[in-house]
Design a protein around this motif. Sequence first.
Motif, PDB file in Angstrom:
ATOM      1  N   VAL A 163      43.368   4.809   2.176  1.00 26.28           N
ATOM      2  CA  VAL A 163      42.628   3.673   1.647  1.00 26.28           C
ATOM      3  C   VAL A 163      43.087   2.442   2.410  1.00 26.28           C
ATOM      4  O   VAL A 163      44.268   2.150   2.456  1.00 26.28           O
ATOM      5  N   SER A 175      44.752   4.542  -5.005  1.00 29.69           N
ATOM      6  CA  SER A 175      45.206   3.865  -3.787  1.00 29.69           C
ATOM      7  C   SER A 175      46.727   3.911  -3.657  1.00 29.69           C
ATOM      8  O   SER A 175      47.260   3.966  -2.548  1.00 29.69           O
ATOM      9  N   SER A 232      47.430   7.137  -2.058  1.00 31.59           N
ATOM     10  CA  SER A 232      47.098   7.057  -0.641  1.00 31.59           C
ATOM     11  C   SER A 232      48.204   6.354   0.146  1.00 31.59           C
ATOM     12  O   SER A 232      48.583   6.800   1.232  1.00 31.59           O
TER      13      SER A 232
END
Length: 192
Positions: free
Chosen positions: A3, A43, A46
Amino acid sequence: MPVKDLFYDPSDEFNFNFLNRLSKKPVITNRYLWHLKYNVHKSDLSVAANGLICSDNYAVFAHNCLNDFELLYPYLYDKKKYYYDLEDYSFWRIDTHLLNIEWFVDPNMKCDLSYYKYKAKPTNYLCTLNNIPNTALKLFNFNRNRYESKNVFLNINNGVANVYPYRNDYDSLVPNQKINKYIEWRIKNVRT
């Protein structure tokens, strides 16, 4: 898939011509810098897997030498601004001793500091044109009880007790054990 920075919009005036507005004079940093982002589990996973990824023609941003959460971006611009809203953020600590990269003053915040007269210096808001690998990252979350009490900390290790004072707002943070263990696992088991 990693992300990228959720704040990057190439049409935004702050992002327009960013690289040309960036002073290429490196800044000396503290060992630990802090990247603040909204607390979104997907996120954060990520980032734990891939690190902080630098968007094309942009940067990864961090705070340097700020001890007061009131001055952290994006918190200082949020409308509600109650200390308990800090639970809505993820605090990523960047260990600069594990990196060999240069940091620069964020040109966007440099303008804002002057305009809004914030009690901070341009060198408190930094950016780099590099990715930050997960090996240099550790996730922390805000702990309301620690923030409200501001009590001293007792650490017992190998039979030795140490007492630490509450020095600044970062002392209210606690490591996110689950995400940090995932980072350790990824570093040991996943080849990139």
